[in-house]
Write an enzyme that holds these catalytic residues in place. Structure first.
Site: not given
Ligand code: DGL
Length: 270
Positions: A10-11, A73, A152, A184, A186
């Site tokens: 993931d990011s 992600c 984050e 997402c 996150h």
């Molecule tokens: N967790 C990510 C997603 O599911 C990445 C969000 C991001 O880095 O903008 O899209």
């Protein structure tokens, strides 16, 4: 049988919500998690940049000798899933298809709300996937670009987070959704605030995230391919492309993982 690890990326820390579900569902499997924290957020970038980041992350995990890849992600799944599937021999699992199917099975009315990054919403991937499972589904999407930095930062219960969530969710007022899909990885970190806010509009609505559906899909694939791990105990490794201490702090503050060490890795362009 295959005792090699599964790669997950993931990011940032968001994909750990998927990591946890995998760890619970497949407790024998060794896992390598990569948080591309030097490049977070992915969600405001162009399709080409996201594809490049996803390739670089996968290349790094491939060099660790993984047997399967989970793109934890949504943004990368929306823009790079096909590319990665065509490039690599190992199975590649994205989060969008399994979560879309879960949403269709959960919704009675077929009116489904989806929140995600700008890049995920603009890709139309959820619309396509959900309508693939239910043609007459109505999808209402709202991009929430400020959620990833809040997650984050760990601002899970902050007053400001509540205000931002309420502001974005005003867009759902004229709809009659019965499911809200957190598109997402996150967003489950902000789940309490999200639920509080959306339930003021729709008290009976169900909130779904990607974690369980993706872990279930991974299990199916490992079983079909006959590549489940049999050796125990499993090993877990965590990589971050930016400051590992910061990743460790964020990850352990919000997720139940017992992470001890985070290794710093440099990503190379491929
Ligand atoms: N967790 C990510 C997603 O599911 C990445 C969000 C991001 O880095 O903008 O899209």
């Amino acid at each position: 049988m295959d005792n090699r690890p599964i790669g997950i990326f993931d990011s940032g820390v968001g994909g750990l919500t998927v990591f946890e579900a995998i760890q619970k569902r497949l407790p024998n499997e060794s896992l390598i998690y990569l948080g591309d924290t030097a490049r977070v957020p992915y969600g405001n970038r162009s399709a080409n940049t996201i594809k490049k980041y996803a390739r670089n992350a996968t290349h790094l995990l491939d060099q660790e000798g993984i047997k399967a890849l989970v793109i934890a992600c949504n943004t990368a799944s929306a823009h790079a899933y096909e590319d990665l599937r065509e490039t690599y021999d190992f199975p590649v699992i994205g989060v969008i298809e399994p979560t879309a199917e879960d949403a269709v099975q959960t919704s009675r009315s077929g009116n489904i709300g989806v929140i995600g990054t700008r890049a995920t919403v603009n890709s139309g991937s959820y619309e396509k996937a959900i309508q693939g499972f239910r043609k007459d589904a109505n999808i209402f999407q709202v991009a929430c670009p400020l959620f990833v930095p809040l997650a984050e930062e760990g601002w899970k219960d902050h007053r400001v987070t509540g205000l931002i969530v309420d502001e974005y969710f005003n867009a759902f007022e004229q709809t009659d959704i019965d499911v809200l899909l957190l598109g997402c990885t996150h967003y489950p970190i902000l789940r309490d605030v999200i639920e509080r806010s959306i339930h003021t509009h729709f008290p009976d609505l169900k909130v779904l995230d990607c974690s369980n559906a993706t872990a279930e899909q991974l299990e199916k694939v490992l079983m079909n391919e006959r590549i489940l791990r049999e050796e125990i105990p499993p090993q877990y490794r965590f990589f971050a492309t930016d400051d590992p201490e910061r990743f460790l702090k964020n990850a352990t503050a919000f997720l139940a993982n017992n992470i001890q060490i985070v290794e710093h890795v440099e990503i190379t362009n491929v």
